[in-house]
Design a protein around this motif. Structure first.
Motif, mmCIF file in Angstrom:
data_model
loop_
_atom_site.group_PDB
_atom_site.id
_atom_site.type_symbol
_atom_site.label_atom_id
_atom_site.label_comp_id
_atom_site.label_asym_id
_atom_site.label_seq_id
_atom_site.Cartn_x
_atom_site.Cartn_y
_atom_site.Cartn_z
ATOM 1 N N LYS A 1 0.636 4.135 -2.886
ATOM 2 C CA LYS A 1 0.357 5.531 -2.522
ATOM 3 C C LYS A 1 1.417 6.469 -3.111
ATOM 4 C CE LYS A 1 -0.583 8.492 1.449
ATOM 5 N NZ LYS A 1 -0.624 8.607 2.920
ATOM 6 N N ARG B 1 -5.823 -3.670 -3.857
ATOM 7 C CA ARG B 1 -5.412 -4.734 -2.932
ATOM 8 C C ARG B 1 -5.314 -6.099 -3.599
ATOM 9 N NH1 ARG B 1 -8.512 -3.060 2.682
ATOM 10 N NH2 ARG B 1 -6.971 -1.515 3.348
ATOM 11 N N GLU C 1 -6.570 3.144 -1.783
ATOM 12 C CA GLU C 1 -5.842 2.116 -1.033
ATOM 13 C C GLU C 1 -6.675 0.836 -0.942
ATOM 14 O OE1 GLU C 1 -3.939 1.515 3.355
ATOM 15 O OE2 GLU C 1 -4.205 3.583 2.680
ATOM 16 N N CYS D 1 -2.846 -4.068 -7.833
ATOM 17 C CA CYS D 1 -1.656 -3.431 -7.235
ATOM 18 C C CYS D 1 -0.408 -3.853 -8.006
ATOM 19 C CB CYS D 1 -1.529 -3.724 -5.742
ATOM 20 S SG CYS D 1 -1.584 -5.443 -5.323
ATOM 21 N N GLU E 1 -7.810 9.100 -1.106
ATOM 22 C CA GLU E 1 -6.623 8.260 -0.899
ATOM 23 C C GLU E 1 -7.008 6.921 -0.274
ATOM 24 O OE1 GLU E 1 -3.748 10.475 1.341
ATOM 25 O OE2 GLU E 1 -3.142 11.717 -0.362
ATOM 26 N N LYS E 2 -7.939 6.971 0.702
ATOM 27 C CA LYS E 2 -8.395 5.729 1.356
ATOM 28 C C LYS E 2 -9.100 4.805 0.360
ATOM 29 C CE LYS E 2 -8.925 7.344 6.126
ATOM 30 N NZ LYS E 2 -9.902 7.840 7.119
ATOM 31 N N SER F 1 0.823 -1.219 0.000
ATOM 32 C CA SER F 1 0.000 0.000 0.000
ATOM 33 C C SER F 1 0.857 1.269 0.000
ATOM 34 C CB SER F 1 -0.945 -0.008 1.200
ATOM 35 O OG SER F 1 -0.181 -0.141 2.384
ATOM 36 N N LYS F 2 2.050 1.200 0.640
ATOM 37 C CA LYS F 2 2.936 2.377 0.695
ATOM 38 C C LYS F 2 3.430 2.732 -0.719
ATOM 39 C CE LYS F 2 7.438 3.757 2.424
ATOM 40 N NZ LYS F 2 8.721 3.190 2.842
#
Length: 931
Positions: A278, A305, A301, A310, A297-298, A274-275
């Protein structure tokens, strides 16, 4: 009329003059002359700066043909055929692969790759696996950059495979390219088979042989190896044990990895955390000044997944889509649309539809479809000018706008001036979106290209584009008749063969159902027919080239008896159309001799090689590289006949010629290494302004300077200086280094005023920034002092020579030989200024230091005694002068006896070179002795 035509052109010229890499050609006159001048300029840049060829003008021979002053292009590797386009494509692929908006947490993978390199042999290849778009190419290219930076002795050979079916995915071309890169690195020019089957078979032996010559490690990296046609069959060498200093890394898609390779050690790329997701999206948004809310942003994220959402390419595309909407559009709405797309292909489809919606008319939407489809069905992509000729209704402004959007959104990219799909998923999406009817639609677009490139074909001029696309399109269409006709266009076949696309040419003939012998007979008949239409010298020279190409092609196929006739005909035409002593006749003789050697008709071969040698010596002079080539060929022939003594004599002669040429270039092996290092470094300097990049630019400048490529060296040194001034400030010591290097370059170019100004600036910075005994300060002081002396500014030179003495005393102590050398330099300067009284004590002090350090019979003592003798003579003390000179001669004679009558040059022993020798003829001392 010599005036700038508009304000915008004037502004462009002003902008260009500030760009270091830009080359401006200022031409007044007719258009054809201007185009010719540009062509010559570009050709020179390609040959010297990109290929690193040495262009040698012929001396004293007017051959009536400008092109003869340089070697034919294929001679960069002796008789091996090489395609600069393929090499450029690879360099660009590497640069593109390493472009990333942000770091993706690859450090953990770098360690694993480093462990592989350090692991003891034998070790199988390492498999880097991951889904499509997971970042395999990015990982490998970033790691290559790190290796190039931190392990310059490691030889890294890389190949980035593009789309399946493209030239970059042809196994024989990949293996030939890797072999030639190895040969280039070890500066070994040996006969290399072009037969695809033999090439693949012999590669492991080449690898073994050339790795034994290399001091460090060799790392071979092949990205997307599973996209190679029949990868398992053609890459069998990967299964064999590798040489001890060779490591191989290959990347594959998880789904298409051959079963046998799955047993190799594997580095699997995990989905982004996730980092990383972002930071990648933030980087894209920041570049467009778009700010996301915490809520947005949430949501992102939560969405990113699954394995497919991703993935590096998916997230990049997602970031670009949001950035594209920007602050003007509705980001929440865009996010909602993006969240419907659960994989890269569907996200690409969303991107394409948003581009379509931005277009104003149905005409533009139709042209967008046409552009994407026609690029998709081509072999290697299409150029902008080809697209505009294919679609006359497409204006240049409209095309620029469309391409900007397609490029920005990762659909299309440029490779060697051709537009192609940036990722396989982009092409897959276009097929799903526009070609639902499948093969029928694809066939229609291929036919459009066939008609276009057929129209381009003409007997006297076939471009590499026609040769690359047309036979391949006929092959894809399954149209054997038209393919056959196309291959019998001799210029198409010549173009493919001369660029080393041997395997491709052979595969076309196999498709038409012709074996090697019938193919040879058809080519020969076709040439005979073409000869009937040839009139005039120019067309006959062109015909001779075609015959030679055919002969070489048949020789490479092992059809020796059939190769003789075309080579013989090429020789006859050149002797008649040019001159029996023309260098091209030597080229024909050399090729014909090569056939006789393979045929074991050594007597015939010897006679032909000797003729070629004689012509080359007359045309180029006895010390030219072409002469060395003929000597080597003769030596190899004598070796085969066990005439070892004759072979050795010729080898020595050839070696001397090559050694002389090597001194001009800076040693052949060293030159190759310098060029390779320069190319590696150039790939590293495409990023932002940083001290590291500035240092790399400086190193590049020095490397090109060592290669005697002063123009390119100047560009890089200037770029380094400008970057350092921007990043570090104009008074930083690193700026002094760049100034110093630029000054040395201008000094070499005899631009003394420029050199003086830069040395003075460097000295000023170093005086303020460094300790008074710092070596860098001493370096600048010395070189500026020598320059002042060279320019006749002796008064300015004195304080610097005095400062040099001070620095050396502080650094080494007052009794060090280095101090004595500085004293001698200052004394020489005083003598030139007719200040013998000031010079005398300096020489005496230097003499004492040399005697105490080296003993009374050292050559440096002798040199200083000689200088003191001149001073005594000029002061009227003839007896003292004679005594000093006698001592100097005794030292010289002792030295001569010691080294067997070969006195070494000692110019450097007494500091700067100086011209007091004219006063020192022995007769002077004899006369005064008699008195």
């Amino acid at each position: 009329d010599g005036r700038v035509s508009s304000v915008s052109v004037q502004q462009l010229i002003e902008q260009i003059s500030h760009l270091n890499k830009a080359k401006m050609i200022d031409h007044i006159g007719d258009v054809e002359e201007g185009a010719h001048e540009i062509y010559n300029c570009v050709e020179k840049i390609i040959k010297q700066d990109i290929l690193g060829c040495e262009t040698t003008e012929l001396e004293g021979k007017d051959l009536g043909n400008k092109e003869e002053s340089t070697a034919p292009e294929e001679e960069v590797f002796g008789d091996v055929l090489w395609d600069a386009h393929d090499e450029q494509e690879q360099m660009e692929a590497f640069q593109k692969a390493s472009n990333s908006t942000c770091e993706l947490g690859f450090e953990k993978y770098f360690e694993r790759l480093n462990d592989l390199v350090a692991a003891p042999a034998p070790i199988p290849p390492l498999l880097v696996s991951g889904g499509p778009g997971s970042g395999k190419s990015l990982l490998l290219s970033k790691w290559i950059q790190l290796q190039q930076k931190h392990s310059p002795n490691t030889l890294i050979l890389y190949h980035f495979v593009g789309r399946p079916m493209s030239t970059s995915s042809e196994s024989a071309l990949i293996i030939k390219r890797l072999t030639l890169k190895l040969m280039q690195h070890s500066w070994l020019v040996s006969p290399l088979t072009l037969d695809p089957a033999k090439l693949l078979e012999e590669f492991p032996r080449w690898l073994e042989k050339l790795s034994a010559r290399h001091q460090g490690s060799i790392i071979i990296i092949i990205d997307s190896i599973d996209q190679i046609q029949q990868a398992e069959k053609h890459m069998k060498w990967l299964i064999d044990p590798l040489p001890v200093n060779v490591r191989v890394i290959v990347s594959v898609n998880v789904e298409t990895c051959p079963q046998a390779w799955r047993l190799w050690p594997t580095l699997h790329l995990d989905p982004l955390n996730s980092k990383d997701v972002k930071s990648l999206i933030s980087a894209e948004c920041d570049s467009a000044n778009v700010k996301l809310t915490k809520e947005q942003e949430k949501k992102l994220e939560r969405h990113c997944r699954s394995a497919t959402t991703c993935n590096a390419l998916y997230v990049t595309l997602l970031g670009k889509t949001i950035a594209c909407v920007g602050n003007t559009g509705n980001i929440d709405e865009t996010l909602q649309q993006c969240f419907q797309c659960q994989d890269t292909v569907s996200l690409y489809r969303l991107v394409l539809r948003s581009i379509q919606e931005s277009l104003q008319s149905d005409k533009e939407k139709g042209l967008l479809r046409e552009i994407l489809c026609v690029i998709g069905v081509s072999h290697n992509g299409l150029s902008e000018s080809e697209l505009m000729e294919l679609y006359p209704e497409l204006s240049s402004a409209m095309l620029a706008s469309l391409l900007h959007s397609l490029h920005k959104m990762c659909l299309l990219t440029y490779g060697c001036g051709l537009l192609k799909f940036q990722h396989l998923q982009a092409w897959e999406m276009v097929r799903l979106e526009y070609m639902e009817e499948g093969e029928k639609v694809i066939s229609t677009y291929r036919q459009k290209l066939v008609e276009y490139f057929t129209m381009q074909l003409s007997q006297d001029r076939v471009t590499w584009r026609s040769a690359d696309e047309l036979p391949w399109l006929f092959q894809q269409q399954g149209d054997k008749q038209k393919l056959h006709k196309c291959l019998l266009n001799l210029f198409v076949s010549q173009n493919l063969y001369k660029r080393g696309h041997f395997a491709e040419l052979l595969s076309y003939w196999q498709l038409v159902g012709k074996d090697k012998s019938s193919m040879a007979a058809e080519y020969f008949d076709s040439l005979k027919e073409y000869e009937k239409s040839c009139e005039g010298e120019e067309s006959m020279i062109c015909l001779a080239d075609l015959y030679e190409t055919l002969g070489r092609f048949l020789k490479d196929l092992g059809l020796l008896s059939q190769a003789v006739a075309p080579l013989q005909r090429s020789l006859e035409i050149r002797e008649t159309a040019l001159d029996p002593d023309h260098p091209r006749v030597a080229q024909s003789l050399h090729q014909l001799a090569g056939v006789y050697v393979q045929w074991k008709k050594f007597g015939n071969a010897e006679q032909l090689y000797k003729q070629a040698l004689e012509i080359s010596e007359n045309a180029y002079g006895a010390e030219h590289a072409r002469v060395a080539r003929e000597l080597d060929a003769l030596a190899a022939l004598y070796q085969k006949q066990n005439k070892y003594e004759q072979a050795e004599q010729l080898r020595k002669k050839s070696f001397k010629i090559r050694q002389k040429a090597a001194r001009r270039k800076g040693s052949l092996c060293g030159f190759a290494l310098l060029r390779q290092r320069a190319l590696q470094l150039e790939e590293l300097t495409l990023g932002k302004d940083t001290p590291d990049n500035a240092r790399t630019l400086n190193e590049l400048g020095v490397l090109y300077y060592l290669q005697n490529n002063l123009e390119t060296a100047e560009l890089f040194l200037k770029r380094s200086l400008e970057m350092r001034e921007r990043v570090l400030g104009p008074d930083h010591p690193d700026c002094a280094q760049s100034l110093n290097n630029l000054a040395a370059l201008y000094n070499e170019k005899k631009h003394y005023d420029k050199a003086e100004e830069l040395y003075e600036k460097a000295l000023d910075i170093r005086r303020r920034a460094l300790a008074p005994d710092h070596p860098s300060l001493a370096y600048t002081v010395k070189h500026l002092a020598v320059l002042y002396k060279k320019m006749g500014k002796l008064d300015k030179a004195v304080p610097l020579y005095e400062l040099a003495v001070e620095i050396r005393q502080k650094s080494f102590g007052p009794k060090h030989p280095s101090v004595a050398t500085a004293l001698v330099n200052l004394a020489v300067l005083y003598c030139q200024m007719k200040k013998q009284i000031e010079a005398l004590p300096l020489y005496e002090r230097a003499l004492k230091i040399y005697e105490d350090s080296f003993g009374h019979m050292h050559p440096r003592v002798g040199e200083t005694l000689k200088n003191l003798a001149v001073l005594s003579y000029e002061g009227g003390d003839f007896e003292k002068a004679a005594a000093l000179y006698k001592r100097a001669m005794e030292i010289k004679e002792a030295e001569t006896l010691l080294i067997g009558g070969k006195a070494a040059s000692r110019h450097s022993s007494s500091g700067d070179t100086f011209s007091l020798k004219s006063a020192l003829s022995p007769s002077i001392f004899l006369e005064h002795g008699q008195r």
